[in-house]
Write a protein that holds these residues in place. Structure first.
Motif, PDB file in Angstrom:
ATOM      1  N   LEU A  39       0.832  -1.207   0.000  1.00 55.66           N
ATOM      2  CA  LEU A  39       0.000   0.000   0.000  1.00 55.66           C
ATOM      3  C   LEU A  39       0.866   1.256   0.000  1.00 55.66           C
ATOM      4  N   ALA A  40       1.942   1.222   0.813  1.00 52.54           N
ATOM      5  CA  ALA A  40       2.844   2.375   0.877  1.00 52.54           C
ATOM      6  C   ALA A  40       3.530   2.595  -0.474  1.00 52.54           C
ATOM      7  N   ARG A  41       3.916   1.519  -1.136  1.00 55.48           N
ATOM      8  CA  ARG A  41       4.542   1.635  -2.452  1.00 55.48           C
ATOM      9  C   ARG A  41       3.582   2.240  -3.464  1.00 55.48           C
ATOM     10  N   ASN A  42       2.330   1.800  -3.416  1.00 56.65           N
ATOM     11  CA  ASN A  42       1.335   2.330  -4.345  1.00 56.65           C
ATOM     12  C   ASN A  42       1.088   3.822  -4.121  1.00 56.65           C
ATOM     13  N   GLU A  43       1.075   4.206  -2.828  1.00 59.36           N
ATOM     14  CA  GLU A  43       0.913   5.626  -2.519  1.00 59.36           C
ATOM     15  C   GLU A  43       2.097   6.433  -3.016  1.00 59.36           C
ATOM     16  N   ALA A  97       4.018   5.661  -5.522  1.00 65.50           N
ATOM     17  CA  ALA A  97       3.925   5.703  -6.979  1.00 65.50           C
ATOM     18  C   ALA A  97       2.965   6.804  -7.427  1.00 65.50           C
ATOM     19  N   ARG A  98       1.835   6.916  -6.716  1.00 65.49           N
ATOM     20  CA  ARG A  98       0.864   7.951  -7.074  1.00 65.49           C
ATOM     21  C   ARG A  98       1.468   9.343  -6.927  1.00 65.49           C
ATOM     22  N   ARG A  99       2.175   9.559  -5.809  1.00 68.70           N
ATOM     23  CA  ARG A  99       2.747  10.887  -5.564  1.00 68.70           C
ATOM     24  C   ARG A  99       3.865  11.205  -6.559  1.00 68.70           C
ATOM     25  N   LEU A 100       4.616  10.172  -6.931  1.00 65.56           N
ATOM     26  CA  LEU A 100       5.679  10.407  -7.910  1.00 65.56           C
ATOM     27  C   LEU A 100       5.104  10.813  -9.260  1.00 65.56           C
ATOM     28  N   ARG A 101       3.958  10.253  -9.610  1.00 64.77           N
ATOM     29  CA  ARG A 101       3.329  10.614 -10.876  1.00 64.77           C
ATOM     30  C   ARG A 101       2.817  12.059 -10.866  1.00 64.77           C
ATOM     31  N   GLU A 102       2.448  12.534  -9.651  1.00 65.26           N
ATOM     32  CA  GLU A 102       1.879  13.869  -9.532  1.00 65.26           C
ATOM     33  C   GLU A 102       2.936  14.962  -9.379  1.00 65.26           C
ATOM     34  N   THR A 103       4.130  14.602  -8.957  1.00 66.87           N
ATOM     35  CA  THR A 103       5.160  15.596  -8.688  1.00 66.87           C
ATOM     36  C   THR A 103       5.785  16.100  -9.986  1.00 66.87           C
ATOM     37  N   THR A 104       6.256  17.331  -9.937  1.00 63.90           N
ATOM     38  CA  THR A 104       6.939  17.921 -11.100  1.00 63.90           C
ATOM     39  C   THR A 104       8.446  17.892 -10.928  1.00 63.90           C
ATOM     40  N   SER A 105       8.899  17.326  -9.836  1.00 64.03           N
ATOM     41  CA  SER A 105      10.339  17.263  -9.569  1.00 64.03           C
ATOM     42  C   SER A 105      11.017  16.361 -10.591  1.00 64.03           C
ATOM     43  N   LEU A 163      12.644  -1.138  -5.583  1.00 61.45           N
ATOM     44  CA  LEU A 163      11.809  -1.337  -4.395  1.00 61.45           C
ATOM     45  C   LEU A 163      10.616  -2.224  -4.722  1.00 61.45           C
ATOM     46  N   SER A 164       9.963  -1.960  -5.848  1.00 62.73           N
ATOM     47  CA  SER A 164       8.805  -2.756  -6.253  1.00 62.73           C
ATOM     48  C   SER A 164       9.176  -4.217  -6.440  1.00 62.73           C
ATOM     49  N   SER A 165      10.344  -4.450  -7.034  1.00 61.92           N
ATOM     50  CA  SER A 165      10.800  -5.819  -7.266  1.00 61.92           C
ATOM     51  C   SER A 165      11.057  -6.540  -5.944  1.00 61.92           C
ATOM     52  N   ILE A 166      11.689  -5.846  -4.999  1.00 62.95           N
ATOM     53  CA  ILE A 166      11.986  -6.456  -3.695  1.00 62.95           C
ATOM     54  C   ILE A 166      10.698  -6.799  -2.962  1.00 62.95           C
ATOM     55  N   ILE A 167       9.738  -5.876  -2.984  1.00 65.57           N
ATOM     56  CA  ILE A 167       8.468  -6.128  -2.294  1.00 65.57           C
ATOM     57  C   ILE A 167       7.748  -7.320  -2.914  1.00 65.57           C
ATOM     58  N   ALA A 168       7.764  -7.416  -4.239  1.00 65.25           N
ATOM     59  CA  ALA A 168       7.102  -8.539  -4.916  1.00 65.25           C
ATOM     60  C   ALA A 168       7.742  -9.867  -4.536  1.00 65.25           C
ATOM     61  N   GLU A 169       9.075  -9.889  -4.482  1.00 60.83           N
ATOM     62  CA  GLU A 169       9.789 -11.116  -4.112  1.00 60.83           C
ATOM     63  C   GLU A 169       9.494 -11.502  -2.666  1.00 60.83           C
ATOM     64  N   MET A 170       9.463 -10.483  -1.791  1.00 62.79           N
ATOM     65  CA  MET A 170       9.202 -10.754  -0.376  1.00 62.79           C
ATOM     66  C   MET A 170       7.784 -11.262  -0.172  1.00 62.79           C
ATOM     67  N   ARG A 171       6.838 -10.670  -0.903  1.00 69.23           N
ATOM     68  CA  ARG A 171       5.448 -11.104  -0.795  1.00 69.23           C
ATOM     69  C   ARG A 171       5.298 -12.554  -1.236  1.00 69.23           C
ATOM     70  N   ASP A 172       5.959 -12.918  -2.322  1.00 65.38           N
ATOM     71  CA  ASP A 172       5.897 -14.291  -2.816  1.00 65.38           C
ATOM     72  C   ASP A 172       6.528 -15.265  -1.821  1.00 65.38           C
ATOM     73  N   ALA A 173       7.670 -14.855  -1.244  1.00 67.79           N
ATOM     74  CA  ALA A 173       8.363 -15.731  -0.291  1.00 67.79           C
ATOM     75  C   ALA A 173       7.522 -15.978   0.948  1.00 67.79           C
ATOM     76  N   ILE A 174       6.890 -14.930   1.470  1.00 65.44           N
ATOM     77  CA  ILE A 174       6.086 -15.084   2.685  1.00 65.44           C
ATOM     78  C   ILE A 174       4.826 -15.893   2.393  1.00 65.44           C
ATOM     79  N   THR A 175       4.271 -15.705   1.197  1.00 61.13           N
ATOM     80  CA  THR A 175       3.117 -16.525   0.812  1.00 61.13           C
ATOM     81  C   THR A 175       3.489 -18.003   0.821  1.00 61.13           C
ATOM     82  N   ARG A 176       4.695 -18.302   0.362  1.00 63.34           N
ATOM     83  CA  ARG A 176       5.142 -19.691   0.308  1.00 63.34           C
ATOM     84  C   ARG A 176       5.396 -20.283   1.691  1.00 63.34           C
ATOM     85  N   THR A 177       5.598 -19.433   2.701  1.00 60.41           N
ATOM     86  CA  THR A 177       5.802 -19.974   4.047  1.00 60.41           C
ATOM     87  C   THR A 177       4.547 -20.638   4.580  1.00 60.41           C
ATOM     88  N   ARG A 178       3.390 -20.301   4.007  1.00 62.66           N
ATOM     89  CA  ARG A 178       2.153 -20.932   4.427  1.00 62.66           C
ATOM     90  C   ARG A 178       1.899 -22.232   3.677  1.00 62.66           C
TER      91      ARG A 178
END
Length: 384
Positions: free
Chosen positions: A166-170, A172-180, A191-206
């Motif tokens: 959720l934090a990553r998505n937020e 991403a939204r702010r980065l799209r809106e910024t003019t910086s 960061l997105s890649s790391i989160i995806a890998e971590m999510r998959d790994a934790i899912t597999r722990t179940r």
């Protein structure tokens, strides 16, 4: 000390789950030294720990089993059915005591002399051998390294990862809106890649290997076969297929019910099989495989099969269907009647398989988790 005892109990329960199947497989292949060594290591390890924790009764049982197995390892005894049954009885008593400790209770006093005496070698063995084993190449493979984790901890980790998404998505939204013009695209993708890998790994722990569901089957079939004077060879494949651990627990009872029905009502006695031109030993095959996002569990036996016409007759008599409707049923629809409450081709309800509970309960339990159960059969051969 309490933490050490808890660890001892958890370790014993984990090893006991697989031990029954190992002992039954060892009976079918007494020359399998690896399985014999595995069984020996268990009783030896538990014996040593019992001495440390001062559990003399539990220690005595393991010591007796260790001595008998040591005789076999030294070549002075053979793994006959009487010895295997005696070792299984000792393992059952050990499991009962571990369950008592796990409940926070003290081990009761008791006399285990009869169990220990049963381990002693006899000049004549009167017990008829019952064939029940596991044929699976994966069991020979080295087991992966594992640790024990509570489900609550896994749920907390998964919740944390969800918050990160959720934090990553937020972000991403702010980065799209910024003019910086700050160059953050590369870091964000990383960061997105790391989160995806971590999510998959934790899912597999179940996830658990489905062999945790299959491991008790050889022992169960052996006991049923002995009680019914039958001989059944169990062939298990696909134990490396993974499934959510909660789902494994939810299909345990339906699977057990089907297996007990197959041994009790499906597979014939040796005499009946010989009369029908079959081998004395019945074959019960259990396999699992993954097809897309589905897990398929196939159970087959070469028993007498299911008579669809008899099911139709019983369904009409019970008022489940009308006689005119029955005439239009296909073979598969006839067999599906077995899932109606109270319908069965068995001549009588036994305490071994049905216990008054029919295949309708099996179907409802499977459908509750989004599964489907189907049955196919020809008289003289069955598949579920």
């Amino acid at each position: 000390m309490d933490d050490l005892i808890s660890e001892f109990i958890a370790e014993c329960r984990e090893m006991l789950e697989a031990l029954g199947g190992e002992i039954v497989a060892w009976e079918a292949s007494p020359d399998d030294r690896a399985r014999l060594d595995s069984i020996f290591r268990f009783v030896h390890t538990v014996k040593g720990n019992c001495g440390f924790f001062d559990f003399p009764r539990l220690e005595a049982l393991n010591h007796a089993a260790e001595d008998a197995l040591a005789e076999v390892r030294a070549g002075r005894r053979h793994a006959d059915p009487a010895l295997v049954s005696a070792v299984l009885a000792i393992i059952d008593k050990i499991a009962e005591m571990i369950a008592t400790l796990d409940a926070g209770e003290k081990l009761p006093e008791g006399d285990d002399t009869s169990l220990i005496l049963a381990l002693q070698e006899r000049a004549e063995v009167t017990t008829a051998p019952v064939a029940a084993t596991v044929a699976e190449a994966q069991s020979k493979a080295s087991a992966p390294r594992t640790i024990r984790l509570s489900v609550e901890l896994l749920d907390r980790l998964m919740s944390g990862v969800s918050d990160m998404v959720l934090a990553r998505n937020e972000l991403a939204r702010r980065l799209r809106e910024t003019t910086s013009e700050v160059a953050v695209d590369g870091a964000f993708e990383r960061l997105s890649s790391i989160i995806a890998e971590m999510r998959d790994a934790i899912t597999r722990t179940r996830m658990q290997r489905i062999e945790n569901l299959f491991v008790a089957l050889p022992r169960m079939v052996r006991d049923l076969s002995a009680e019914l004077n039958k001989q059944v060879l169990v062939d298990i494949e696909g134990g490396d297929v993974e499934l959510d651990r909660e789902m494994i627990e939810m299909i345990r009872d339906p699977l057990t019910h089907i297996i007990r029905n197959a041994v009790d009502h499906g597979i014939e006695t040796p005499a009946e099989r010989l009369k029908a031109g079959k081998r004395e030993i019945g074959i019960l095959s259990v396999s699992a495989r993954q097809s897309g996002n589905q897990i398929l569990i196939d159970i087959q036996d070469d028993g007498r099969g299911i008579n669809g016409k008899k099911l139709v007759e019983k369904a009409i008599a019970a008022g489940v269907i009308e006689k005119a409707e029955a005439a239009d049923l296909s073979h598969r629809e006839q067999l599906s009647l077995i899932f109606e409450a109270g319908l069965s081709t068995a001549k009588q309800v036994t305490a071994i398989s049905g216990r008054g509970v029919g295949m309708d309960v099996v179907r409802s339990n499977i459908e509750r988790i989004g599964g489907i159960v189907e049955v196919d059969s020809t008289v003289g051969w069955a598949r579920a």
